[in-house]
Design a protein around this motif. Structure first.
Motif, short mmCIF file in Angstrom:
data_model
loop_
_atom_site.label_atom_id
_atom_site.label_comp_id
_atom_site.label_asym_id
_atom_site.label_seq_id
_atom_site.Cartn_x
_atom_site.Cartn_y
_atom_site.Cartn_z
N MET A 1 -4.16 11.63 -3.63
CA MET A 1 -4.87 11.49 -4.92
C MET A 1 -5.96 10.43 -4.82
SD MET A 1 -1.85 11.99 -7.76
CE MET A 1 -1.18 10.36 -7.47
N ASP A 2 -5.65 9.32 -4.13
CA ASP A 2 -6.65 8.25 -3.98
C ASP A 2 -7.88 8.78 -3.25
OD1 ASP A 2 -4.93 6.47 -5.20
OD2 ASP A 2 -4.25 5.53 -3.34
N ALA B 1 -2.13 1.45 -5.78
CA ALA B 1 -1.93 1.92 -7.16
C ALA B 1 -0.46 2.25 -7.42
CB ALA B 1 -2.81 3.15 -7.44
N LEU B 2 0.16 2.89 -6.42
CA LEU B 2 1.56 3.30 -6.56
C LEU B 2 2.45 2.09 -6.82
CD1 LEU B 2 3.64 5.65 -6.27
CD2 LEU B 2 3.81 5.02 -3.85
N TYR B 3 2.28 1.05 -5.98
CA TYR B 3 3.18 -0.09 -6.09
C TYR B 3 2.75 -1.08 -7.17
CZ TYR B 3 5.64 1.94 -2.19
OH TYR B 3 6.36 2.80 -1.40
N GLN C 1 0.29 9.84 -3.13
CA GLN C 1 -0.61 8.86 -3.76
C GLN C 1 -1.91 8.75 -2.94
OE1 GLN C 1 0.03 6.90 -6.71
NE2 GLN C 1 -2.16 6.52 -6.53
N MET C 2 -1.78 8.70 -1.62
CA MET C 2 -2.98 8.61 -0.76
C MET C 2 -3.87 9.83 -1.00
SD MET C 2 -1.46 7.27 2.90
CE MET C 2 -3.04 7.14 3.76
N CYS D 1 6.14 10.21 -1.26
CA CYS D 1 5.46 9.70 -2.46
C CYS D 1 4.18 8.96 -2.08
CB CYS D 1 6.37 8.75 -3.24
SG CYS D 1 7.80 9.53 -3.99
N THR E 1 -0.17 8.84 -11.24
CA THR E 1 0.41 7.64 -10.63
C THR E 1 1.68 7.22 -11.37
OG1 THR E 1 -1.69 6.89 -9.73
CG2 THR E 1 -0.04 5.20 -10.11
N SER F 1 0.83 -1.21 0.00
CA SER F 1 0.00 0.00 0.00
C SER F 1 0.86 1.26 0.00
CB SER F 1 -0.88 -0.05 1.27
OG SER F 1 -1.44 1.19 1.54
N PRO F 2 0.46 2.32 -0.69
CA PRO F 2 -0.75 2.50 -1.49
C PRO F 2 -0.72 1.62 -2.75
CG PRO F 2 0.31 4.63 -1.02
CD PRO F 2 1.28 3.57 -0.67
N VAL G 1 9.18 7.11 -7.14
CA VAL G 1 9.48 6.21 -6.02
C VAL G 1 10.47 5.12 -6.45
CG1 VAL G 1 7.70 4.38 -6.02
CG2 VAL G 1 8.32 5.49 -3.88
#
Lengths: 321, 321
Positions: B148-149, A26-28, B145-146, B141, A102, A23-24, A109
């Motif tokens: 944006m989520d 989408a990022l990973y 992302q969080m 980072c 993203t 988590s998050p 990252v």
């Protein structure tokens, strides 16, 4: 000494064991997506091969190899955004599959994880490794900027083009070898020779790529001949002929660029031949290849040990795909 | 011991002496542009102040401070792309003034220069510094992302919101202090206390920011009251009230979100008051402020030496702008 294929398999196993956080998501997921698209893994394997010349491959070597691969994938993700590319290796690019934000963040990252891997290296040359890596990473960014700048200008001198491909592509191959050598405990001269070898292989490879796009055999390359010409790409051919063109030839070049006729590729190739560009590029590629092998020869380990690196370079520089 | 203003002036001088290469011009003009937009330079000065607690500020400390500032500016450039922000500090953002590709690349290269500065640190804690920095950079980072989520989901629990602002904003303040302390040769406990101080100041500051947007005095904040409400932003208020809302209240919240009437802000503020959100957020901010000062108290140097850090925190947490 291990072959390219053996080290590639070793690297894939190491990469598979490397886990990003969940988590998050989408990022990973975006990081995992780009890394799972595959590729020949030339850079990390070059790094492993360089360490292998001087000592047994160890965790430091593997971490550095992975660092180089993460960095390369970070640049792919960001380049694909800049180039508005939807597809890579037959799969959607990161910004297409996820989103542009993203994609930017996952590239960012990946770059940071690169440095975390490099920071975990325990070898006495660790700072030298990071220093070489930083110099290279900056050059890669500069090369990408030059490539974008070239789109906006009519005449790109051949020297600028060679500098651009050196920065954008070759120095990372060179750096991969240099880092591997540093982690093998090689002396400064050998590090430098391997660096030069990688750099010249990279330039020759890019020239081969340009050459095959114009003069390759479609049945071998698997790509439609003249793709660069149709897209008006500034290749070594374009830079060479605009450098030496007479006014009449320049007019011809401009007309061909503006043309959307069916014979655009054929006519452009004819002009390349008339102006001797095919021979010129072929010879230029050969010069860089020879420089590369001369640099490899100078590395102070036995020819036997260097055989796998030589084979890899030959494979990269000779095969028509 | 130096004041914030003294160290800020020192830092500006150091930053002015730092030169990016001239070419490729667009790439480095973009870097210069974002750095010249100014700002309070809170992060680098915090880093210098932390070193100043334990020893005289030296080149290592200045390089680390600059590294933190370059990193922060890299995140601003990329965040502005993701947020589609045209203006920052009254000037065009990098992607607006240059182009989106150049903005991506200049952010990337700023991140790399950050690491080059960190690699040049000669202190025995250098690896610890990089390790803390990497952890933080990854968290920044993840926080972005969080954030944006959260735009895509209806209900963001308060805990998730607090985690997001911690990662996106606070940890870099914390890290700046931690790095400065490490380069001052502080022991692990003091590094940790300063880190916690920075983190809690950051959270309290963000909560203050949310609070003032809804309940601030326009004549003091200089910003129109209710901007977050008009933009349906997920602030601490929104997360708190959706966490505790009855079905009827939830319907009210949804209606207010959908509303474009002139009394949208007024009605929303009335709901916040009815649900006790104003008191809650005010108290929450106070809790984090107190935690911050308790952490600062624990740092094993005299209160006199810590006075400037305390003043800075008070300035950040009390002033209504």
């Amino acid at each position: 000494m291990h072959t390219f294929q053996e080290l590639r398999a070793q690297f894939e196993a190491y990469l598979n064991d490397y886990n990003f956080p969940e988590s998050p998501q989408a990022l990973y997921d975006a990081c995992r997506h780009i890394l799972q698209l595959g590729g020949k893994r030339v850079r990390p394997v070059l790094s492993l091969m360089a360490q292998d010349l001087f000592r047994e491959i160890d965790l430091n070597g593997k971490q550095a190899a992975l660092a180089v691969e993460l960095f390369h994938n970070f640049t792919l993700v960001h380049d694909d955004i800049m180039d508005k590319a939807d597809i890579r290796r037959g799969k959607p690019t990161v910004h297409t599959k996820f989103s542009m934000p993203t994609a930017i963040l996952s590239g960012d990252v990946l770059n940071i994880y690169t440095y975390e891997l490099l920071n975990n290296i325990t070898h006495e040359n660790q700072k030298k490794v990071v220093s070489l890596f930083n110099k290279t990473a900056i050059e890669v960014c500069e090369g990408q900027q030059m490539d974008m700048d070239f789109e906006e200008i009519a005449n790109v001198p051949e020297g600028d083009y060679l500098e651009m491909i050196t920065l954008k592509t070759s120095v990372l191959l060179a750096c991969s070898l240099g880092i591997g050598a540093l982690l093998g405990g090689a002396n400064d001269e050998d590090v430098q020779h391997l660096y030069e070898f990688g750099k010249d292989v990279g330039i020759a490879f890019q020239l081969k790529d340009d050459y095959l796009d114009s003069f390759g055999d479609e049945s071998k390359t698997g790509k439609k001949q003249g793709g660069d010409i149709m897209a008006n790409k500034k290749t070594i051919f374009y830079c060479y002929i605009t450098d030496i063109a007479t006014d009449t030839q320049m007019k011809q070049i401009q007309d061909l660029q503006a043309s959307s006729k069916g014979d655009k590729v054929e006519q452009t190739l004819a002009l390349y031949r008339t102006m001797g560009a095919d021979d010129y590029v072929s010879k230029l590629k050969e010069e860089y290849s020879q420089k590369a092998f001369l640099a490899l020869d100078k590395v102070s380990v036995s020819a036997e040990k260097k055989a796998h690196l030589r084979e890899l370079a030959e494979m990269l520089l000779v095969r028509e795909k």
